[in-house]
Design an enzyme around this catalytic site. Structure first.
Site, short mmCIF file in Angstrom:
data_model
loop_
_atom_site.label_atom_id
_atom_site.label_comp_id
_atom_site.label_asym_id
_atom_site.label_seq_id
_atom_site.Cartn_x
_atom_site.Cartn_y
_atom_site.Cartn_z
N CYS A 94 0.81 -1.22 0.00
CA CYS A 94 0.00 0.00 0.00
C CYS A 94 0.85 1.28 0.00
O CYS A 94 1.46 1.59 -1.01
CB CYS A 94 -0.97 -0.07 1.17
SG CYS A 94 -2.44 0.95 0.93
N HIS A 195 -3.49 -5.73 2.47
CA HIS A 195 -3.18 -5.92 3.88
C HIS A 195 -3.74 -7.28 4.29
O HIS A 195 -4.25 -8.02 3.47
CB HIS A 195 -3.85 -4.82 4.72
CG HIS A 195 -3.43 -3.43 4.34
ND1 HIS A 195 -2.27 -2.87 4.77
CD2 HIS A 195 -4.04 -2.49 3.57
CE1 HIS A 195 -2.17 -1.63 4.29
NE2 HIS A 195 -3.22 -1.38 3.56
N1 GLN Z 1 -2.23 6.79 2.00
C1 GLN Z 1 -2.30 5.84 0.91
C2 GLN Z 1 -3.63 5.84 0.18
O1 GLN Z 1 -4.66 6.10 0.76
C3 GLN Z 1 -1.97 4.48 1.43
C4 GLN Z 1 -2.95 3.97 2.46
C5 GLN Z 1 -2.53 2.69 3.11
O2 GLN Z 1 -1.32 2.39 3.19
N2 GLN Z 1 -3.45 1.95 3.63
O3 GLN Z 1 -3.65 5.56 -1.01
#
Ligand code: GLN
Length: 242
Positions: A94, A195
């Site tokens: 992510c 995740h």
């Molecule tokens: N901030 C990033 C997004 O929203 C990654 C979010 C995350 O790592 N869950 O795309």
């Protein structure tokens, strides 16, 4: 691998560790030990230098501001780029995935340079945030079973010619581009939006990273009954949402 010890580096647990992504380090460490490997687990906080002699590097997800701070510090440090130059394996999730690309949109709405280790560019999605369970087919060239994970991101990631999509979604959004791709990879660097933690749900990916790092084609089998039970539970959650 240096002097028969596997060096596993977890990057910036203080900034990039949402949704239990630290579990990825636990899973790789455990599966390596189950194969009798001597593992040195190195957790690198964002005020510490990134060691360049690691074998496998893991980077997790994060909120928008910690993501910008992590990108700034990793660019300034330069250790991860040197490690990849030395042939290290990197697995990112992510926010970590976005940071490994050429650029992403930061919390201030500005274009933030990434490390350019994966040929991907991330922009801010205009639609609703991508949230939910995902089921995807991993690139058949990798010979891995279907990917399950949980996504929660606003970013949308475009995969360039220098990288391959890691998977194609059956359920969920993945890269969010609408073309069904999820994540990206090249010879040594992997990125995913999943995740879960993703390596607990998909331990065969952890084994894939170990095989690349050890330069072997196979690993001794381990008891995967608990992993398989979790996998099946999450596949059911993805295919039959409550
Ligand atoms: N901030 C990033 C997004 O929203 C990654 C979010 C995350 O790592 N869950 O795309």
């Amino acid at each position: 691998m240096s002097d028969s010890q596997l060096r596993l580096v977890w990057i910036y647990p203080d900034l990039l560790s949402t949704y239990g992504d630290q579990g990825n380090a636990l899973v790789v460490e455990r599966r390596a030990r189950q194969r009798g490997l001597d593992v040195a687990r190195i957790d690198v906080r964002s005020d510490q230098p990134v060691p360049t002699s690691g074998d496998i590097y893991l980077i997790g997800g994060g909120e928008d501001r910690p993501q910008r701070l992590a990108a700034e510090r990793l660019r300034r440090d330069g250790g991860l780029e040197r490690a990849v130059g030395n042939g290290a394996i990197v697995f990112s999730v992510c926010a970590g995935y976005q940071i490994l690309g050429h650029e992403f949109i930061n919390d201030l709405g500005q274009r933030e340079p990434g490390l350019g280790l994966l040929d991907v560019v991330s922009v801010r999605g205009e639609g609703v945030r991508c949230v939910g369970d995902v089921l995807a087919d991993i690139d058949p060239r990798l010979g891995l079973p279907p990917l399950t994970g949980f996504e929660n991101h606003q970013g949308v990631t475009h995969v360039g010619q220098g990288a391959k999509p890691f998977a194609r979604v059956r359920i969920g959004n993945g890269n969010g581009t609408g073309d069904g791709t999820e994540g990206a990879y090249n010879e040594t660097v992997f990125g995913t939006y999943m995740h879960g933690p993703v390596l607990a749900r998909n331990p065969h990916i952890a084994d894939h990273l170990l095989k690349l790092a050890l330069d072997v084609n196979a690993l001794p089998p381990v008891d995967d009954r608990w992993y398989e039970a979790l996998r099946q539970e999450r596949i059911t959650a993805a295919t039959q949402p409550a």
